[in-house]
Design a protein around this motif. Sequence first.
Motif, PDB file in Angstrom:
ATOM      1  N   GLN A 127      37.766  -9.266  63.256  1.00 45.58           N
ATOM      2  CA  GLN A 127      38.758  -9.048  64.312  1.00 45.58           C
ATOM      3  C   GLN A 127      38.590  -7.647  64.890  1.00 45.58           C
ATOM      4  O   GLN A 127      38.300  -6.710  64.159  1.00 45.58           O
ATOM      5  CB  GLN A 127      40.183  -9.173  63.750  1.00 45.58           C
ATOM      6  CG  GLN A 127      40.514 -10.532  63.172  1.00 45.58           C
ATOM      7  CD  GLN A 127      40.525 -11.628  64.214  1.00 45.58           C
ATOM      8  OE1 GLN A 127      40.954 -11.410  65.339  1.00 45.58           O
ATOM      9  NE2 GLN A 127      40.029 -12.793  63.848  1.00 45.58           N
ATOM     10  N   GLU A 135      37.866  -5.947  60.032  1.00 48.73           N
ATOM     11  CA  GLU A 135      38.388  -5.476  61.319  1.00 48.73           C
ATOM     12  C   GLU A 135      37.529  -4.342  61.847  1.00 48.73           C
ATOM     13  O   GLU A 135      36.904  -3.620  61.082  1.00 48.73           O
ATOM     14  CB  GLU A 135      39.827  -4.978  61.149  1.00 48.73           C
ATOM     15  CG  GLU A 135      40.765  -6.065  60.666  1.00 48.73           C
ATOM     16  CD  GLU A 135      42.095  -5.525  60.181  1.00 48.73           C
ATOM     17  OE1 GLU A 135      43.100  -6.208  60.381  1.00 48.73           O
ATOM     18  OE2 GLU A 135      42.118  -4.418  59.602  1.00 48.73           O
ATOM     19  N   ASN A 153      35.761 -14.180  60.351  1.00 46.80           N
ATOM     20  CA  ASN A 153      37.013 -13.449  60.102  1.00 46.80           C
ATOM     21  C   ASN A 153      37.084 -12.117  60.831  1.00 46.80           C
ATOM     22  O   ASN A 153      38.112 -11.452  60.796  1.00 46.80           O
ATOM     23  CB  ASN A 153      37.182 -13.210  58.597  1.00 46.80           C
ATOM     24  CG  ASN A 153      37.292 -14.512  57.831  1.00 46.80           C
ATOM     25  OD1 ASN A 153      37.911 -15.454  58.300  1.00 46.80           O
ATOM     26  ND2 ASN A 153      36.672 -14.569  56.673  1.00 46.80           N
ATOM     27  N   LYS A 203      30.890 -12.599  65.249  1.00 45.85           N
ATOM     28  CA  LYS A 203      32.067 -13.403  64.899  1.00 45.85           C
ATOM     29  C   LYS A 203      31.734 -14.895  64.949  1.00 45.85           C
ATOM     30  O   LYS A 203      32.132 -15.660  64.075  1.00 45.85           O
ATOM     31  CB  LYS A 203      33.226 -13.074  65.848  1.00 45.85           C
ATOM     32  CG  LYS A 203      34.507 -13.821  65.510  1.00 45.85           C
ATOM     33  CD  LYS A 203      35.644 -13.346  66.371  1.00 45.85           C
ATOM     34  CE  LYS A 203      36.895 -14.166  66.195  1.00 45.85           C
ATOM     35  NZ  LYS A 203      37.506 -14.085  64.897  1.00 45.85           N
TER      36      LYS A 203
END
Length: 197
Positions: free
Chosen positions: A119, A85, A117, A111
């Motif tokens: 985010q 993240e 994955n 991404k």
Amino acid sequence: IMEWVLNEEEFDLTAGILHHKEGVDLLPGNKELTGVETSLIGIMSSETVLKEYIEMIRDSYDYILVDCSPNLGQLTLNALVAADEVIIPVQAAYLPLKGLEQLLITISRVKRKMNQNLQILGILITMVDYRTVNANEITEVLYQHYGDKLHIFEQTIPMSVKAAEAAAEGVSIFTHDGKGKVALAYGTITEEVADYE
């Protein structure tokens, strides 16, 4: 450490990690990172070096935070490939706002091609002084352009001399000025991130 991983050398996984008395481990960068960044250019899979290292130590930690300088070089690319993240800190000023669009394009490419994955957790407005018209205008622009696309943390990080003092003393803002506005803001952000997960 990145050079060791890049050169596939054997090394102590804890080398360079500082155990801070406040209960966090730190692995600070230094001026040699500039040389590492240069050596990464043109090497196959160079964007995965940091990810390889993090995977080696991941089970030892609840959270691993990677703080990047505000540029889009090889080191930032490594951080994005390694990350689950991203929190995007945006200073409440004109120039950082201009760089945000390019960062979002880079995150989108990473991404798509290197880390599916990845985010974006949200935008964190930092170094805010709402006594100025400029800070208010920049915040308004952020919400107008990105508010419907990205999460913008409600809590902002205020401008404070105490934050610079804490860094100079080598302690966290919680130790230096635990009841001050910056410590309270970071505490709120920590709770907001934990709740978001």
